[in-house]
Design a protein around this motif. Sequence first.
Motif, PDB file in Angstrom:
ATOM      1  N   TRP A 171     -13.527  -2.745  -3.736  1.00  0.00           N
ATOM      2  CA  TRP A 171     -12.164  -3.036  -4.171  1.00  0.00           C
ATOM      3  C   TRP A 171     -12.109  -3.510  -5.606  1.00  0.00           C
ATOM      4  CZ3 TRP A 171     -15.212  -5.775  -0.896  1.00  0.00           C
ATOM      5  CH2 TRP A 171     -15.538  -7.069  -1.266  1.00  0.00           C
ATOM      6  N   THR A 172     -10.903  -3.527  -6.139  1.00  0.00           N
ATOM      7  CA  THR A 172     -10.645  -4.025  -7.488  1.00  0.00           C
ATOM      8  C   THR A 172     -10.957  -5.524  -7.512  1.00  0.00           C
ATOM      9  OG1 THR A 172      -8.885  -2.398  -7.744  1.00  0.00           O
ATOM     10  CG2 THR A 172      -8.866  -4.276  -9.266  1.00  0.00           C
ATOM     11  N   PHE A 198       0.830  -1.204   0.000  1.00  0.00           N
ATOM     12  CA  PHE A 198       0.000   0.000   0.000  1.00  0.00           C
ATOM     13  C   PHE A 198       0.864   1.252   0.000  1.00  0.00           C
ATOM     14  CE2 PHE A 198      -3.181  -2.985   1.423  1.00  0.00           C
ATOM     15  CZ  PHE A 198      -4.342  -2.500   0.839  1.00  0.00           C
ATOM     16  N   THR A 199       0.377   2.296  -0.676  1.00  0.00           N
ATOM     17  CA  THR A 199       0.997   3.608  -0.605  1.00  0.00           C
ATOM     18  C   THR A 199       0.889   4.122   0.826  1.00  0.00           C
ATOM     19  OG1 THR A 199       0.257   4.004  -2.865  1.00  0.00           O
ATOM     20  CG2 THR A 199       0.999   5.920  -1.626  1.00  0.00           C
ATOM     21  N   SER A 201      -4.502   3.065  -2.445  1.00  0.00           N
ATOM     22  CA  SER A 201      -3.871   2.503  -3.645  1.00  0.00           C
ATOM     23  C   SER A 201      -2.796   1.513  -3.228  1.00  0.00           C
ATOM     24  CB  SER A 201      -3.228   3.613  -4.476  1.00  0.00           C
ATOM     25  OG  SER A 201      -4.202   4.529  -4.900  1.00  0.00           O
ATOM     26  N   THR A 234      -9.604   6.632  -1.068  1.00  0.00           N
ATOM     27  CA  THR A 234      -9.139   5.535  -1.916  1.00  0.00           C
ATOM     28  C   THR A 234      -7.722   5.150  -1.509  1.00  0.00           C
ATOM     29  OG1 THR A 234     -10.524   6.292  -3.746  1.00  0.00           O
ATOM     30  CG2 THR A 234      -8.693   4.822  -4.286  1.00  0.00           C
ATOM     31  N   THR A 276      -6.998  -0.628  -6.266  1.00  0.00           N
ATOM     32  CA  THR A 276      -7.500   0.330  -5.288  1.00  0.00           C
ATOM     33  C   THR A 276      -8.543  -0.327  -4.389  1.00  0.00           C
ATOM     34  OG1 THR A 276      -9.221   1.109  -6.788  1.00  0.00           O
ATOM     35  CG2 THR A 276      -7.151   2.342  -6.770  1.00  0.00           C
ATOM     36  N   ASP A 292     -11.618   1.448  -2.185  1.00  0.00           N
ATOM     37  CA  ASP A 292     -12.343   2.642  -1.758  1.00  0.00           C
ATOM     38  C   ASP A 292     -13.023   2.331  -0.427  1.00  0.00           C
ATOM     39  OD1 ASP A 292     -11.723   4.025  -4.123  1.00  0.00           O
ATOM     40  OD2 ASP A 292     -13.449   3.150  -5.155  1.00  0.00           O
ATOM     41  N   LYS A 299      -1.392  -2.227 -10.452  1.00  0.00           N
ATOM     42  CA  LYS A 299      -1.930  -1.428  -9.355  1.00  0.00           C
ATOM     43  C   LYS A 299      -3.415  -1.708  -9.177  1.00  0.00           C
ATOM     44  CE  LYS A 299       1.397   2.320  -9.879  1.00  0.00           C
ATOM     45  NZ  LYS A 299       2.203   1.940  -8.744  1.00  0.00           N
TER      46      LYS A 299
END
Length: 173
Positions: A114-115, A68-69, A89, A87, A126, A128, A124
């Motif tokens: 989520w993705t 995670f960022t 990422s 969000t 995300t 939310d 990548k």
Amino acid sequence: MKRTLFSALLAGIVLLGSCTNDKTAEVGTDGMNAAATTASDAANPTVDNPNVASETETPNPNAPVMTFTESEFNFGDIQPGAVVKHTFSFTNTGKSPLLIENATASCGCTTPNWTKDPIAPGGKGTIDVQFDSHGKTGLQNKEVSVRANTQPNITPIVIKANVLSDGAAGPVK
């Protein structure tokens, strides 16, 4: 007379049975402890929990890795009744495709999305996270548990907020 004879016979059987019921002579103290341990194990079976890595489990070097960022976000002060969204990422820094199975929040006021598609290595994705502050006041700390095919398979992300007072209860002294 029959009652007395029957009672005496019953008492004799009970006494005879109790005299031959000495397990220490047969199995010894260690045997009794072993039997007690076996009975205890049967009463309290070990549960194989897939969410806990065993000490003998070797990590898969080719497993996907969710990096995670940021794994925590603070909304700061928000108004009562506000609905806020952030969000998160992440990047799959592992060597195989990453697939998020589920994301669950610690409270019904928090909703993750989520993705859904597999994320290739280097790709990548995300997540939310929406927080509804209706009915909440003060400091809020909500965790979302992300279950994926990673090791470990559950990764937590956290949102925080301070829901301001609406003043309906009067001034705070």
